[in-house]
Scaffold this active site. Structure first.
Site, PDB file in Angstrom:
ATOM      1  N   ASP A  93      -2.602  -9.106   4.450  1.00  0.00           N
ATOM      2  CA  ASP A  93      -1.299  -9.469   5.000  1.00  0.00           C
ATOM      3  C   ASP A  93      -0.969 -10.933   4.757  1.00  0.00           C
ATOM      4  O   ASP A  93      -1.710 -11.828   5.194  1.00  0.00           O
ATOM      5  CB  ASP A  93      -1.307  -9.166   6.511  1.00  0.00           C
ATOM      6  CG  ASP A  93       0.072  -9.424   7.112  1.00  0.00           C
ATOM      7  OD1 ASP A  93       1.065  -9.117   6.439  1.00  0.00           O
ATOM      8  OD2 ASP A  93       0.138  -9.946   8.237  1.00  0.00           O
ATOM      9  N   GLU A 114      -5.007  -3.410   8.163  1.00  0.00           N
ATOM     10  CA  GLU A 114      -4.441  -4.707   7.770  1.00  0.00           C
ATOM     11  C   GLU A 114      -5.417  -5.818   8.158  1.00  0.00           C
ATOM     12  O   GLU A 114      -5.934  -5.812   9.278  1.00  0.00           O
ATOM     13  CB  GLU A 114      -3.118  -4.887   8.522  1.00  0.00           C
ATOM     14  CG  GLU A 114      -2.452  -6.218   8.299  1.00  0.00           C
ATOM     15  CD  GLU A 114      -1.135  -6.296   9.067  1.00  0.00           C
ATOM     16  OE1 GLU A 114      -0.211  -5.549   8.729  1.00  0.00           O
ATOM     17  OE2 GLU A 114      -1.054  -7.100  10.012  1.00  0.00           O
ATOM     18  N   LYS A 174      10.691   0.127   5.316  1.00  0.00           N
ATOM     19  CA  LYS A 174      11.894  -0.673   5.607  1.00  0.00           C
ATOM     20  C   LYS A 174      13.093  -0.074   4.868  1.00  0.00           C
ATOM     21  O   LYS A 174      13.645  -0.659   3.931  1.00  0.00           O
ATOM     22  CB  LYS A 174      11.654  -2.124   5.221  1.00  0.00           C
ATOM     23  CG  LYS A 174      10.605  -2.774   6.113  1.00  0.00           C
ATOM     24  CD  LYS A 174      10.266  -4.172   5.688  1.00  0.00           C
ATOM     25  CE  LYS A 174       9.168  -4.720   6.593  1.00  0.00           C
ATOM     26  NZ  LYS A 174       8.503  -5.899   6.062  1.00  0.00           N
ATOM     27  N   ARG A 196      34.602   7.451  -4.339  1.00  0.00           N
ATOM     28  CA  ARG A 196      33.944   6.321  -3.677  1.00  0.00           C
ATOM     29  C   ARG A 196      32.607   6.741  -3.059  1.00  0.00           C
ATOM     30  O   ARG A 196      31.594   6.069  -3.204  1.00  0.00           O
ATOM     31  CB  ARG A 196      34.894   5.732  -2.625  1.00  0.00           C
ATOM     32  CG  ARG A 196      34.427   4.529  -1.884  1.00  0.00           C
ATOM     33  CD  ARG A 196      34.362   3.243  -2.750  1.00  0.00           C
ATOM     34  NE  ARG A 196      33.099   3.108  -3.431  1.00  0.00           N
ATOM     35  CZ  ARG A 196      32.932   2.633  -4.670  1.00  0.00           C
ATOM     36  NH1 ARG A 196      33.965   2.254  -5.392  1.00  0.00           N
ATOM     37  NH2 ARG A 196      31.752   2.536  -5.208  1.00  0.00           N
ATOM     38  N   LYS A 242      -2.464  -1.969  12.133  1.00  0.00           N
ATOM     39  CA  LYS A 242      -1.959  -3.328  11.931  1.00  0.00           C
ATOM     40  C   LYS A 242      -2.504  -4.265  12.996  1.00  0.00           C
ATOM     41  O   LYS A 242      -3.188  -3.832  13.928  1.00  0.00           O
ATOM     42  CB  LYS A 242      -0.436  -3.314  11.974  1.00  0.00           C
ATOM     43  CG  LYS A 242       0.173  -2.480  10.878  1.00  0.00           C
ATOM     44  CD  LYS A 242       1.617  -2.825  10.721  1.00  0.00           C
ATOM     45  CE  LYS A 242       2.199  -2.001   9.591  1.00  0.00           C
ATOM     46  NZ  LYS A 242       3.566  -2.356   9.307  1.00  0.00           N
TER      47      LYS A 242
END
Ligand code: 13P
Ligand code: SF4
Length: 637
Positions: free
Chosen positions: A225, A202, A141, A106, A173
């Site tokens: 963005d 950005e 992320k 597993r 940013k």
């Protein structure tokens, strides 16, 4: 190996504590079921099998899990990381003490399934950007602790990594900009503190973009963005290539083609690693699958023997080893086209992609039939040019030049539909392969002053260079923004914007890196690679030219090869006295070439026993006639 050893070392170092944690979490003091049901000395063999098509990533991690649970477990991969598998394909075999094998199952699959899920989705996104130059990037992320694994999996799917963490690149940013009091102030402070690190800024609108573009020296990248495709297009125009642009925010598979078409250089997608759908992979103890080769091989040999000279099996060099081994003839696309015309067999089982079988069907003698093991095995490059798209471009060329038919020779690379070959036949044009493109272009330019080359822009450009045509005499067709009549008149070579999703994965930095890692290595590339890669290489040529070069090399020679990876591995195993490695650190495989399996080859051959022509490839009469005209022009050269 598909990946550099440094990359595997880094992966395993990052995976080690995660494996320890996962094993402790899942097995703890012991796998109660396996301990209860299996005798201590029981040896089992497990077959790890794909239950859906996808791209594999994480085999070294899966192996490390089995080893962490029981050192005696032997793990044998049957594919490589980065390789595309079909439903039912054998990925790896594990043999060892049954208790450890089942206890580790597993956890090993959890790693492998998640990483392969990321690689598979990345591959989908990379494919969706089509013929544009947009590169797919990941983001930060990632699951906490799993960043190196997640980013490795993105590379296996053909994407590139964005910055690894907060320390290796500055990404200014909106919050930084607001906090610093504006874009220029933020850039100034960033440069002062970190003159050595790349800087990306950005921007949210055109005013901010103008300010970011004013930075001197120019920024390393600008992030657009959450812009709409219309805004991105405007930003691309405004930027005019001065700084690479990255599109970010709400990047989904269905929006990708539109975003890429705006002309941005990078597209970053957080979903690649934050919304992972695991690839379905399972482990079976001793059950037969597609990978259970011996039974299928025996079956295919039986049918071949029974059919005798009635049947011939042709295979392209990029086919799986087990298919190549069964073929009566193996070749590149030019050799296969010629071979198809020479055989007297009634049935040609064509192990390759659809356009190749179509060529065999067009050139077939009366009464000959061509069968393909998987009729859905297309070619990404061939699909970039539709009949309608080419007709529209031709009309625009005709309008600009007055009479396209007397000015231009259309040339289609053999990787194209029968319709496009027929188009060439009707317009005094011709087919070419990577093995004869020089000869064909020279011939074409003797007929008329200009050529229209489709669908592979890179083969067209590389071959034009070889016959002495400079870049200034070429233009890449842009269907969305067609060139002006004046630029059409000023150009000799019109290139369709198509590219092969396998060969365009090789980059100039791969050439530089491999030369540094293996001093003295020679680089040989297929002409479907970009002109930048070809310019850096020692040699370029069709698949069979690559093979010949290596066959004629002395023991001890070292080659980095930029073409489909199965062929590169086969060359290495056939020439163990030389070093033969893929040029790229993540070596690309052709997904559709992999679709031919022992199972579907056996299926069409078994059909013959029943008197059925399974998956016969046919071409409509009129189309076949004109396509044959263009093919025969090529074969006569
Ligand atoms: P070859 O002409 O070298 O066989 O190439 C065919 C092909 O599909 C390359 O990607
Ligand atoms: Fe088509 Fe590229 Fe695959 Fe060749 S390698 S069949 S050009 S997708």
């Amino acid at each position: 190996m598909p990946t550099s050893s440094e990359s595997i070392d880094e992966l395993l170092a990052a995976a080690e504590p995660l494996i320890e944690l996962a094993v402790a979490e899942d097995i703890g003091p012991g796998d109660a079921t396996s301990l209860a049901t299996l005798e201590p000395g029981t040896i089992l063999q497990g077959r790890i099998v794909a239950k859906a098509p996808g791209v594999i990533a994480g085999l070294p991690v899966a192996e490390a899990v089995f080893r962490a649970v029981d050192q005696q477990i032997a793990f044998t991969p049957h594919v490589q990381d980065g390789q595309i598998v079909v439903d039912g394909e054998l990925i790896a075999e594990v043999v060892g003490p049954g208790r450890g094998l089942l206890a580790a199952e597993r956890t090993a699959l959890n790693f492998l399934q998640r990483m392969s899920g990321i690689a598979t989705q990345t591959h989908r996104m990379v494919s969706a950007v089509g013929t544009t130059d947009a590169t797919i990037l990941d983001t930060r992320k990632t699951v906490p602790g799993y960043r190196i694994l997640d980013k490795y999996a993105v590379r296996m799917g053909g994407g590139l990594n964005h910055r690894m963490s907060l320390y290796d690149m500055l990404l200014i940013k909106d919050n930084h900009i607001d906090g610093a009091g504006g874009i220029s102030a933020a850039i100034r402070r960033a440069r002062t503190h970190h003159p050595d690190l790349p800087i990306e800024v950005e921007v949210r609108d055109m005013a901010e973009l103008q300010e970011a573009l004013a930075a001197d020296p120019p920024l390393d990248r600008i992030l657009l963005d959450n812009m709409t495709p219309a805004q991105m297009r405007m930003a691309v125009q405004l930027t005019a290539g001065r700084v690479p642009l990255e599109a970010s925010g709400n990047v989904t598979l269905d929006r990708l083609a539109d975003i890429a078409a705006t002309g941005v250089d990078f597209i970053s997608a957080g979903s690649l690693t934050h919304s992972v759908v695991a690839l379905d992979i399972s482990m079976k103890i001793g059950l037969a699958t597609v990978g259970d080769e011996s039974a299928l091989v025996q079956r295919i040999r039986e049918v071949k023997a029974a059919q005798g000279e009635r049947l011939v099996i042709l295979a392209h060099h990029y086919q799986r080893d087990e298919i190549a081994a069964l073929a009566d003839f193996r070749g590149d696309s030019l050799q296969l086209a010629r071979q198809g015309t020479q055989t007297n067999a009634q049935v040609i089982a064509f192990c390759g992609v659809h356009f190749m079988a179509e060529v065999a069907a067009i050139l077939a003698k009366p009464g000959q039939h061509v069968l393909i093991p998987d009729p859905t095995a297309g070619c990404y490059l061939a699909d970039t040019a539709t009949s309608q798209g080419v007709q529209t471009a031709w009309q625009a060329l005709d309008d600009a030049l007055g009479a396209a038919d007397s000015e231009i020779t259309p040339i289609t690379y053999v990787n194209s539909s029968a319709d496009l070959k027929a188009f060439c036949g009707r317009h005094g044009g011709v087919v070419c392969t990577s093995g004869n493109a020089d000869r064909v272009i020279r011939w074409a330019l003797e007929q008329r002053p200009r050529i229209f080359f489709f669908p592979d822009q890179h083969l067209g450009r590389n071959t034009s260079h070889r016959v002495g045509i400079p870049d200034g005499d070429m233009l890449v067709w842009n269907g969305r923004v067609p060139p002006s009549a004046a630029s059409i008149r000023a150009t000799r070579v019109y290139l369709w914007p198509g590219a092969c999703c396998v060969h365009r994965r090789f980059r100039p930095d791969h050439v530089l890196a491999i030369r540094e890692r293996h001093p003295g290595i020679k680089v040989v590339v297929h002409p479907e690679c970009t002109a930048e890669v070809v310019a850096l290489a020692d040699e370029s040529g069709s698949t069979s030219r690559i093979i010949t070069l290596i066959e004629r090399s002395a023991p001890g020679s070292k080659w980095a090869v930029a073409t489909e990876t199965r062929l590169v591995y086969r060359l290495q195993s056939e020439h163990p006295d030389q070093l033969i490695i893929p040029l790229a650190d993540v070596a690309p495989f052709c997904r559709t070439m992999s679709q031919t399996t022992l199972a579907n080859l056996a299926e069409i051959l078994e059909g013959l026993e029943r008197g059925e022509l399974v998956n016969e490839v046919t071409v409509e009469h009129e189309t076949a006639h004109w396509a044959r005209v263009a093919l025969e022009r090529m074969l006569a050269l």
